[in-house]
Write an enzyme that holds these catalytic residues in place. Structure first.
Site, PDB file in Angstrom:
ATOM      1  CB  ILE A  56     -36.443  -1.666  74.347  1.00 10.02           C
ATOM      2  CG1 ILE A  56     -34.974  -1.774  74.756  1.00 10.02           C
ATOM      3  CG2 ILE A  56     -36.574  -1.616  72.833  1.00 10.02           C
ATOM      4  CD1 ILE A  56     -34.305  -3.080  74.307  1.00 10.02           C
ATOM      5  CE  LYS A 107     -37.581 -10.003  80.265  1.00  8.98           C
ATOM      6  NZ  LYS A 107     -36.160  -9.810  80.572  1.00  8.98           N
TER       7      LYS A 107
HETATM    8  N1  HSE Z   1     -33.806 -10.353  84.958  1.00  8.62           N
HETATM    9  C1  HSE Z   1     -34.002  -9.659  83.724  1.00  8.62           C
HETATM   10  C2  HSE Z   1     -32.723  -9.655  82.915  1.00  8.62           C
HETATM   11  C3  HSE Z   1     -34.414  -8.234  83.901  1.00  8.62           C
HETATM   12  O1  HSE Z   1     -31.667 -10.101  83.387  1.00  8.62           O
HETATM   13  O2  HSE Z   1     -32.802  -9.198  81.786  1.00  8.62           O
HETATM   14  C4  HSE Z   1     -35.873  -8.015  84.081  1.00  8.62           C
HETATM   15  O3  HSE Z   1     -36.600  -8.402  82.962  1.00  8.62           O
END
Ligand code: HSE
Length: 447
Positions: free
Chosen positions: A143, A212
């Site tokens: 995205i 994130k």
């Molecule tokens: N481990 C992450 C998830 C993916 O399950 O969204 C990579 O950012």
């Protein structure tokens, strides 16, 4: 080499880390080579790959691309103009990225952990050496959410960013809802299907989502912060009772990364947090199932927006990596450093902003008490909540307990300051009638 010759040869890409995403990058660079060149005006050539495992067959034809375990030599190779770091982890990735930047070579990375913990050092190094860092793949897989915040939404004062930014936890919660199976059983299946890591703690405990949301908060608000400052809670404690009660109350439970701006007379504060959240079942975010990701951004001019797509996986992540490579390649070719600042705000505009304490949050709360099924327990609970000014919207007792056993009692509060609820819970949980700490799940209504 003349300009025309250079244009015909294109820019050289060095790939460090030849795992799942690295393999996707090779595949997409090959498959879409002509459309990439048509967009850029010159080709992107994969010239060298480094990975410690040089034996495993990745099922892609390397067509003579040099492949060995020497990442330092790759970075120093004059044929490499742009470096892609896909090894993950902190120490080695940090050293390699800094080495590339020191040599003036722009870097594309998917390493949210590194940037959420050591972003300042990496971005400062990039600036000092005139080499950029791009990291679209680090949030929301394919995205283009970071580019949207940096560019498409740059006119806005961003008011909030809230999203499902971890696919593993969304898969587990969705499957718990569908199958009625407990967390451990669903997690095991997720691991067998390859969704969750063998050590799933990073996903399940919300750490990945905290990394994130740290990057999203920096980009949305120009907030200088690290992931360690983000209050984080994962999904281990979510039970079938919570999921069932949420449904009865008109909600679904999602692990959300949330960041909001509080503009106050005394200055700006930001909310930033990761935790299981109840959201209205009819909201678009509530309909995002399985391993998919979705991020809702609210800007003062644009209003509400929603970005949806695959948050992980070989090709979606490669899509983001190569989009970054193309952006950096244009910069290199242009010979200027006019790219939008990596974190959207110019480094001198990035400021530490106080984090809004959880106790000051104001909203409905879901409370699940584990209490002995005997007279006076409900009075104790409602009495203590009342004493602290917590008004109750509904109460559900789930089932009946045998003597000495506990039953879940679910309470939905009216909108309330969280600190008041916490004070009431301290009193309630101190009672012998309560057999386990009470569970609080926050509710986000306006999604
Ligand atoms: N481990 C992450 C998830 C993916 O399950 O969204 C990579 O950012």
């Amino acid at each position: 080499m003349s300009q025309d010759e250079r244009a015909a040869v294109g820019l050289g890409v060095g790939l460090i880390g030849f795992g799942t995403i690295g393999t996707g990058v090779v595949r997409v660079l090959r498959k879409n080579a002509s459309s990439i060149a048509a967009r850029l005006g010159f080709p992107l050539r994969l010239v060298r790959i480094a990975d410690l495992d040089t034996e495993r067959d990745r099922g892609v034809d390397l067509g003579g691309v040099r492949f060995d375990a020497d990442a330092e030599a790759l970075i120093d190779d004059p044929a490499v103009d742009l470096v892609v770091e896909l090894i993950g982890g902190i120490a080695t990735a940090r050293r390699l990225i800094l080495r590339a930047l020191e040599r003036g070579k722009p870097v594309v990375t998917a390493n949210k952990a590194l940037l959420a913990l050591h972003g300042k050092e990496i971005f400062d190094a990039g600036r000092a050496h005139g080499a950029d860092v791009a990291f679209e793949a680090s949030v929301g897989g394919g995205i283009p959410i970071l580019r949207s915040l940096r560019e498409g939404l740059a006119a806005n004062r961003i008011l909030s960013v809230r999203g499902i930014i971890n696919g593993t936890t969304n898969y587990v919660l969705t499957e718990m809802e569908k199958s009625g199976e407990p967390f451990e059983v669903v997690l095991k299946r997720a691991q067998e299907l390859g969704y969750a890591e063998a050590d799933p703690a990073f996903d399940i405990d919300g750490v990945d989502a905290a990394h994130k949301i740290t990057l999203l908060a920096a980009m949305a608000f120009g907030a200088e912060l690290t992931a360690e400052e983000v209050p984080t809670e994962g999904i281990r404690a979510v039970t079938g009772t919570d999921i069932e009660s949420a449904e009865e109350l008109g909600y679904r439970i999602k692990l959300l990364g949330i960041t909001k701006l509080h503009a106050e007379e005394a200055g700006e504060r930001i909310e930033v947090r990761v935790h299981p959240t109840m959201i209205p079942s009819e909201s678009l975010l509530a309909k995002v199932d399985g391993a998919m990701n979705a991020i809702a951004v609210h800007g003062d001019a644009v209003g509400p927006t929603l970005f949806y797509g695959a948050g992980a996986g070989e090709l979606p992540t490669a899509s983001a990596v190569i989009g970054d490579l193309m952006e950096l390649a244009r910069e290199v070719r242009r010979g200027s450093n006019s790219r939008v600042a990596p974190l959207s705000f110019l480094p001198e505009s990035l400021l530490p902003k106080p984090i809004f304490p959880l106790g000051e949050l104001f909203g409905r709360c879901y409370l699940r008490f584990s209490a002995l099924d005997r007279g006076g327990v409900l009075a104790l609970i409602t009495g203590a909540l009342g004493e602290h000014g917590v008004s109750i919207e509904s109460v559900l007792q789930k089932g009946r307990g045998h003597p000495g056993e506990s039953v879940p009692i679910v309470v939905l509060t009216h909108p309330v300051r969280e600190s008041a609820v916490r004070r009431a819970l301290e009193k309630i949980d101190a009672s012998r009638a309560l057999t386990a700490p009470t569970r609080l799940i926050r509710i986000e209504e306006d999604l």
